[in-house]
Design an enzyme around this catalytic site. Structure first.
Site, short mmCIF file in Angstrom:
data_model
loop_
_atom_site.label_atom_id
_atom_site.label_comp_id
_atom_site.label_asym_id
_atom_site.label_seq_id
_atom_site.Cartn_x
_atom_site.Cartn_y
_atom_site.Cartn_z
N GLN A 178 0.59 -1.09 0.12
CA GLN A 178 -0.18 0.01 0.07
C GLN A 178 1.01 1.58 -0.20
O GLN A 178 0.29 2.42 -0.07
CB GLN A 178 -0.96 0.16 1.33
CG GLN A 178 -2.07 -1.14 1.26
CD GLN A 178 -2.68 -1.30 2.44
OE1 GLN A 178 -3.09 -2.26 3.10
NE2 GLN A 178 -3.10 0.09 2.74
N ARG A 238 -8.89 -0.60 7.88
CA ARG A 238 -10.00 0.47 7.33
C ARG A 238 -10.04 1.47 8.45
O ARG A 238 -11.40 1.85 8.61
CB ARG A 238 -11.28 -0.40 7.01
CG ARG A 238 -11.34 -0.48 5.53
CD ARG A 238 -12.63 -1.07 5.03
NE ARG A 238 -13.19 -0.26 4.14
CZ ARG A 238 -14.02 -0.44 3.17
NH1 ARG A 238 -14.32 -1.64 3.16
NH2 ARG A 238 -14.81 0.41 2.43
N CYS A 239 -9.02 2.16 8.91
CA CYS A 239 -9.21 3.11 10.02
C CYS A 239 -7.88 3.98 10.13
O CYS A 239 -6.90 3.48 9.63
CB CYS A 239 -9.37 2.03 11.40
SG CYS A 239 -8.94 3.07 12.80
N GLU A 269 -13.07 4.74 4.96
CA GLU A 269 -12.99 4.11 6.30
C GLU A 269 -14.35 4.55 7.17
O GLU A 269 -14.47 3.96 8.10
CB GLU A 269 -11.69 4.32 6.95
CG GLU A 269 -10.60 3.91 6.21
CD GLU A 269 -8.97 4.36 6.44
OE1 GLU A 269 -8.12 3.49 6.32
OE2 GLU A 269 -9.05 5.42 7.35
#
Lengths: 158, 789
Positions: free
Chosen positions: B226, B373-374, B743
Site C-alpha cells: 500500500q 480500514r481506519c 473508512e
C-alpha cells in the site's frame, strides 16, 4: 498422469502430478491467471470455475479429476469480442472494487442465470453465499446480476 | 452544509460529482488484472516458510538436513544464516525490532522460523515439513492483563533494558482539567469494553517476488504494498541496499485495508534469498499464514468515564486503554502517537476536558496493530465514545438522539479545537443526525419498540454519530519512521491533449485510476477517459507515503488539484500567446480559455497542449507538465450519523438488522458511485465485527481464527441491506473540499450495531456485551449467566 481438458473451448493435453490442484493447473500450467486463490479451504470462491457448466472451487479439486471435462474460466466469458451481459453489468453497476473476487462472482452468476433466468434477490444472495467479497458489501454485485438477467431477457425477446 | 454537490462539467468529461464508470474495470472483468501471484519470471524459485507451532518457547535446535537433501530444494534459510548478514532482526514501524527468522525464541504461534527455497511451490511446502525444530516450551501469555502481572514471564528478554512486558505508555489531553471536570459532575457514567482482535483479511493475501540481478545488483521487488515508496526507503535502510538500485512495483492489489502497510519477514527473507542465490524468488502467503502472522488490528481493552450534569451536558471524558500488542510493537502509525490517533475519542461532542492514558503490553500473539480500514485507532476511539454517550443518555433518562443533539459541536464552532488538540475543519452534526432520523422514521421505530411484539422479540435502535480524523500529515506533526506524511502528483499533458498522472499513493480497489482522472478533468477540462493514472512503480512515480488511513484523496487528491491548477496557469499564458491577448483578459470554462466578452474567440486545452510542444513563445519553457508535493495544512474530519434497528430473539440470543440508514458527510464527493460503494463495503465490515468476525486464542496461545471456517466474514447471505444518505460540508482547507471516505463506515458503524442490541436489552439490565455480539453472549447477558468467550 496425462490430463485432457477443454478450457474455454480449447482442448489442452498436459502431464501432471496426481496431487496437483486444478487451480494451479489452470493458473500456472495453462497460464490463465484470471482464476484466483483466496483461502485454500473452499471458503472464499475466488477460484470458482465452471465444470461442465456447474460452479466448482478449483482449489479443492485435483487437476486429474477434470480429465475429459469442459471448463469455463473468466477468460472464456467474453464471446465473439463482446463482453457477456454479466461482465457488462458488473462494470455498469459498480459490482467490483479490487477485482479479486470478481471472476468467481461472475462465474457463479453466469451459472445461476443459466439455471434460473429471473432470480429473486434472495436467490441471487443464496447463490453467492459460497463467495466472499471484502470490498463491496455485495449490494452492487446483487444489483449487477439482476440487471444482467433483465438484459438477457431483452436479448431473448429481441 | 449542502445536500449535494452539483457538477460543473458535462458527464462525458467526468469532472467532480459524476458517477462515471471505472476505467480499471475493463481488465478486472476479463480476468486480465495482474496481481502479485500472477507474476512469473524466468528461472523463478518459490519460497515456503516454516512457522512455530507453539506460542512461546526457546529454540534448542533446527535440523534441516533432510529438507536440504530433497530434489528441487535450493536452500533452507534460518535465522542464524540471516544473522551472519545482520538481517535476523528488522525495525518495526513503531520503533521496535521484530525477528525476521527466530534465532533465540519463538514468541507467537505462526512466527517465522525457517524458509525453504525450491524450484516448485509444492516441493517448497514438502520440504518445510521435513525441517525438525526442538523447542523448550515456555508459559504463553495470552492477555495484556496477564502480561502485566507480577512475575509474568518476560517475552522480550532479548531487548536491552526491557524488564517487564510493557510495550509503551502514552497519554494525551489534560489530566488536571479533566479531574476538575469530574469533581463538578452530577453523574459519572462508565464503560469497560474490549474491542477484539480482528484481521483485515483482504481476499488477496500478502506476497512478494524479489528479483535481484546478480550482474548489476539491481533489485526489482514486486510487492503487495500500500506504500511502495516508503517500503523502498525502508528496504534500503534495513538491507543496506542503495536506494537507486531498488525498484518496488506494487501491481494490482486484491484489497489491502491496512494489511499491506507493514513490511513482513517473508518479504525480507525472499529478497535476501534472491540476492544470495541470484534468481527471482516468489513467496505468497496462504490464508492461514495471513491470518495468524500478519497485520492484526484492534485488541484494545478500554475503560471510559463521562462526567455529566444532571440536565444532560457532558463535562469531561476519561479514557484508559490497555492494548494487546503481540510479541513486537509494530503498529503502523505516526511516530509521535503511541496509541495512534485514539485521542480523537471526544468524538462529535463539545466539552472542555479530556484525558487519555494508554499502555501497551507484549503478549505471545502475532504483532501488527495495523489501521484496518481506519485512520490509526480512530475506530476504537469512535466506538468508545459512541457507546458511552448512549449509556449516558439512558442513565440520565434521556433519548440518545436528544442527548447527542444537546452535546454536539455546533456548526458555528468550526474550526473547533478539541480538548486533546485536534482542530476539526468543518461539520454539521445536527443536520446529519436529523436526516438519518427522518430517513429511518426514528419516532416511528421508538413507538413500535414500546408495543408488545407478537413473538416476544425485542426491538433495539442504535445510533452512532461519529467523527473521523483522516488524511495525515501535516509534515510538522506526522511522520512514519521519520518520513514526513506528504504526498505528491506529477502530471504531464501530451501534445495531443491526453495526459498521464503519476502518484505516490496506491489503489487497492478504491478506483484511483478513475477518481484521480476526474480531478484532472475538473481542473483542466480534459476528459477523464483521456487521463492515464499510474501508481505503484517507484521508478516511475513521484514520492509519497501511500494509501491507508483515508489519506489518498485528502493528500494525493489535493496534490493532483494543485498541480493541475499550476498547469492551467501555464496554459493561460500559452492561450494568451495563441489568442494574442493578455493572460488577464482570458476567462476559463471547463476545457477552454476564451477572451472575456468574446466567447467565440478561444482555444481548447487540447489546442493549448499542442502549442506547448509546437508553438510556444520564445521566453517560455516548452512542455506542459508539473509535479507538486502537497503538505496538508490540517487533517480532514469526515463525519456521519448511522442508525440501526435490530430485532433480538431472547430465546436464543440471535439478532438481525431490520433497517439501517447511513448518512455520511465526506465533503465533496468526486465520484458518488464509488463513494457509495466504499460506504456499503465499510458498513458490511462494521457489521462483521459487531456480529461474527474476531480472532481469539486459547490458553496455550493457539490462534482460533486461522482460516475462513473459524474467522467468519459475512457473505451476501448474512449481509444486511443498507440505505444511504448524504450531506456535504466541504473541507475548507482542501483544494476541492473533499475529506476522504474509505473508512468512515468501518469506523462509525460497529457502535451503531452494538448500541442497537444494547438498546433492545437495556430494560433487562444489560449494559455491555463485547464484540462480536455472538448469540450465546446475548443469551448469557439476558439471563445473568457467565458464558464462555
Amino acid at each position: 498422469m496425462e490430463v485432457t481438458v477443454t478450457v474455454n473451448g480449447v482442448e489442452y493435453r498436459r502431464e501432471t502430478e496426481p496431487r496437483r490442484l486444478l487451480v494451479d493447473f489452470i493458473r500456472t500450467d495453462l497460464g490463465l491467471t484470471g482464476t484466483h486463490i483466496g483461502c485454500d479451504t473452499t471458503s472464499c470462491g475466488a477460484c470458482t470455475v465452471l465444470l461442465d457448466g456447474v460452479p466448482v472451487k478449483s482449489c479443492t479439486m485435483f487437476a486429474v479429476q477434470a480429465n475429459g471435462h469442459e471448463l469455463t474460466t473468466v477468460e472464456g466469458l467474453r464471446r465473439d469480442g463482446e463482453l457477456s451481459p454479466v461482465q457488462a453489468a458488473f462494470k455498469e453497476h459498480h459490482g467490483l472494487q479490487c477485482g479479486f473476487c470478481t471472476p468467481g462472482m461472475m462465474l457463479v452468476a453466469t451459472a445461476l442465470l443459466g439455471a434460473n433466468p429471473d432470480p429473486t434477490e434472495d436467490e441471487v444472495r443464496w447463490a453467492l453465499s459460497g463467495n466472499i467479497c471484502r470490498c463491496t458489501g455485495y449490494a452492487n454485485i446483487v444489483k449487477a446480476i439482476q440487471s444482467a438477467a433483465a438484459t438477457m431477457h431483452e436479448g431473448v425477446r429481441a | 452544509m449542502t445536500t449535494t454537490h452539483q457538477p460543473t462539467t458535462p458527464f462525458d468529461m467526468g469532472g467532480i460529482g459524476h458517477s462515471v464508470r471505472r476505467k480499471e474495470d475493463d481488465r478486472f472483468i476479463q480476468g486480465a488484472g495482474r496481481y502479485l501471484d500472477d507474476i512469473q519470471l524466468p528461472g523463478m524459485l518459490h519460497m515456503a516458510i516454516l512457522r512455530s507451532p507453539i506460542a512461546h518457547g526457546r529454540i534448542l535446535s533446527i535440523d534441516a538436513s533432510e529438507a536440504e537433501a530433497m530434489d528441487g530444494v535450493v536452500a533452507v534459510v534460518t535465522g542464524e544464516m540471516l544473522a551472519a548478514h545482520d538481517l535476523a532482526w528488522m525495525p518495526t514501524l513503531s520503533g521496535d525490532t521484530q525477528a525476521v527468522l527466530a534465532t533465540d525464541k519463538v514468541r507467537y504461534q505462526g512466527q517465522e522460523v525457517a524458509a525453504v527455497i525450491a524450484t516448485d511451490p509444492y516441493i517448497a511446502r514438502d520440504a518445510v515439513s521435513a525441517i525438525f525444530v526442538d523447542y523448550e516450551e515456555l508459559p504463553a501469555i495470552t492477555s495484556p492483563q496477564q502480561a502485566l502481572e507480577e512475575g509474568a514471564v518476560l517475552i522480550r528478554d532479548e531487548k536491552e533494558g526491557q524488564t517487564d512486558n510493557v510495550a509503551y505508555t502514552w497519554e494525551a489531553g489534560d489530566r488536571e482539567a479533566t479531574d476538575e471536570a469530574f469533581a463538578k459532575a452530577d453523574l459519572v457514567v462508565t464503560l469497560d469494553t474490549h474491542y477484539p482482535r480482528s484481521h483485515p483479511a483482504p481476499l488477496e493475501t500478502c506476497g512478494v517476488v524479489a528479483d535481484v540481478d546478480p550482474a548489476t545488483g539491481e533489485a526489482t521487488i514486486y510487492l503487495t504494498s500500500q506504500a511502495p515508496h516508503a517500503h523502498r526507503t525502508l528496504f534500503a535502510i534495513v538491507a543496506g541496499l542503495p536506494e537507486e538500485k531498488i525498484r518496488i512495483i506494487s501491481p494490482d492489489i486484491g484489497g489491502g485495508f491496512g494489511n499491506k502497510v507493514p513490511i513482513y519477514p517473508g518479504y525480507v527473507v525472499a529478497t535476501a534469498a534472491s540476492l544470495l542465490i541470484g534468481k527471482p524468488v516468489k513467496w505468497v502467503e496462504s490464508r492461514s499464514e495471513n491470518l495468524i502472522s500478519t497485520g492484526f488490528a484492534r485488541d484494545f481493552h478500554m475503560h471510559g468515564e463521562l462526567a455529566l450534569t444532571a440536565d444532560g451536558k457532558i463535562l469531561g471524558l476519561r479514557a484508559s486503554i490497555l492494548s494487546d500488542q503481540g510479541a513486537f510493537y509494530a503498529d503502523a502509525q505516526p511516530t509521535r502517537f503511541r496509541a495512534g490517533l485514539f485521542h480523537i475519542c471526544t468524538g462529535s461532542y463539545d466539552f472542555g476536558a479530556a484525558h487519555v492514558a494508554a499502555k501497551g503490553a507484549f503478549t505471545n500473539k502475532a504483532p501488527g496493530g495495523v489501521a484496518y480500514r481506519c485512520s490509526f485507532r480512530v475506530t476504537e476511539a469512535s466506538y468508545l465514545i459512541e457507546r458511552l454517550v448512549q449509556n449516558a443518555a439512558y442513565e440520565l433518562g434521556m433519548d440518545p438522539a436528544e442527548f447527542r443533539m444537546k452535546n454536539f459541536i455546533r456548526p458555528e464552532q468550526f474550526p473547533y479545537l478539541s480538548p486533546t488538540g485536534f482542530v476539526y475543519d468543518s461539520g454539521d452534526y445536527h443536520t446529519a443526525l436529523r436526516k438519518a432520523m427522518e430517513m429511518i422514521d426514528y419516532e416511528g421505530w421508538r413507538r413500535r419498540q414500546r408495543e408488545p411484539h407478537p413473538e416476544g422479540k425485542l426491538i433495539g435502535i442504535g445510533i452512532a454519530s461519529f467523527t473521523e480524523v483522516v488524511g495525515a500529515g501535516n509534515s510538522r506533526t506526522y511522520d512514519i519512521a521519520g518520513l514526513k506524511m506528504i504526498d505528491s502528483a506529477e502530471l504531464r499533458i501530451h501534445p495531443t491533449g491526453k495526459a498521464i498522472l503519476k502518484l505516490g499513493v496506491k489503489s487497492q480497489g478504491q478506483g484511483h485510476e478513475t477518481t484521480f482522472a476526474q480531478i484532472v478533468a475538473e481542473e483542466l477540462g480534459i476528459p477523464f477517459s483521456d487521463v492515464k493514472v499510474q501508481e505503484g512503480d517507484t521508478d516511475n512515480t513521484p514520492y509519497g507515503l501511500g494509501t491507508y488511513a483515508s489519506r489518498s484523496t485528502p493528500v494525493a487528491g489535493a496534490a493532483t488539484a494543485v498541480v493541475a491548477r499550476q498547469i492551467r496557469e501555464k496554459a493561460r499564458r500559452l492561450a494568451a500567446h495563441l489568442l494574442e491577448a493578455s493572460p488577464d483578459d482570458l476567462e476559463w470554462e471547463p476545457g477552454r480559455f476564451f477572451v472575456k466578452g468574446v466567447p467565440d474567440k478561444g482555444v481548447t486545452i487540447q489546442e493549448i497542449a499542442f502549442a506547448a510542444y509546437t508553438d510556444f513563445p520564445e521566453d517560455m519553457e516548452a512542455g506542459l507538465e508539473g509535479v507538486h508535493y502537497y503538505d496538508p495544512p490540517n487533517m480532514t474530519y469526515p463525519f456521519g450519523s448511522y442508525i440501526v434497528v435490530v430485532e433480538v430473539d431472547p430465546e436464543d440470543g440471535t439478532w438481525k438488522v431490520l433497517d439501517m440508514v447511513a448518512v455520511d458527510d465526506c465533503g465533496v464527493r468526486i465520484n458518488p458511485m464509488i463513494v457509495e460503494g466504499q460506504i456499503t463495503g465499510g458498513l458490511t465490515e462494521g457489521f462483521a465485527k459487531a456480529n461474527m468476525q474476531w480472532i481469539t486464542f486459547d490458553e496455550n496461545g493457539n490462534c482460533i481464527g486461522s482460516n475462513f471456517l473459524d474467522y467468519l466474514v459475512p457473505t451476501a447471505w448474512e449481509t444486511p441491506r443498507f440505505r444511504l444518505g448524504e450531506t456535504v460540508t466541504p473541507s475548507p482547507h482542501h483544494p476541492i473540499g473533499a475529506k476522504g471516505v474509505g473508512e468512515s463506515a468501518t469506523v462509525g458503524s460497529p457502535a451503531a450495531y452494538v448500541n442497537a442490541v444494547i438498546d433492545a436489552l437495556w430494560s433487562k439490565g444489560v449494559r455491555n456485551i463485547d464484540m462480536p455480539v455472538l448469540p450465546h453472549r446475548v443469551w448469557g447477558a439476558l439471563n445473568g449467566v457467565e458464558v464462555a468467550p
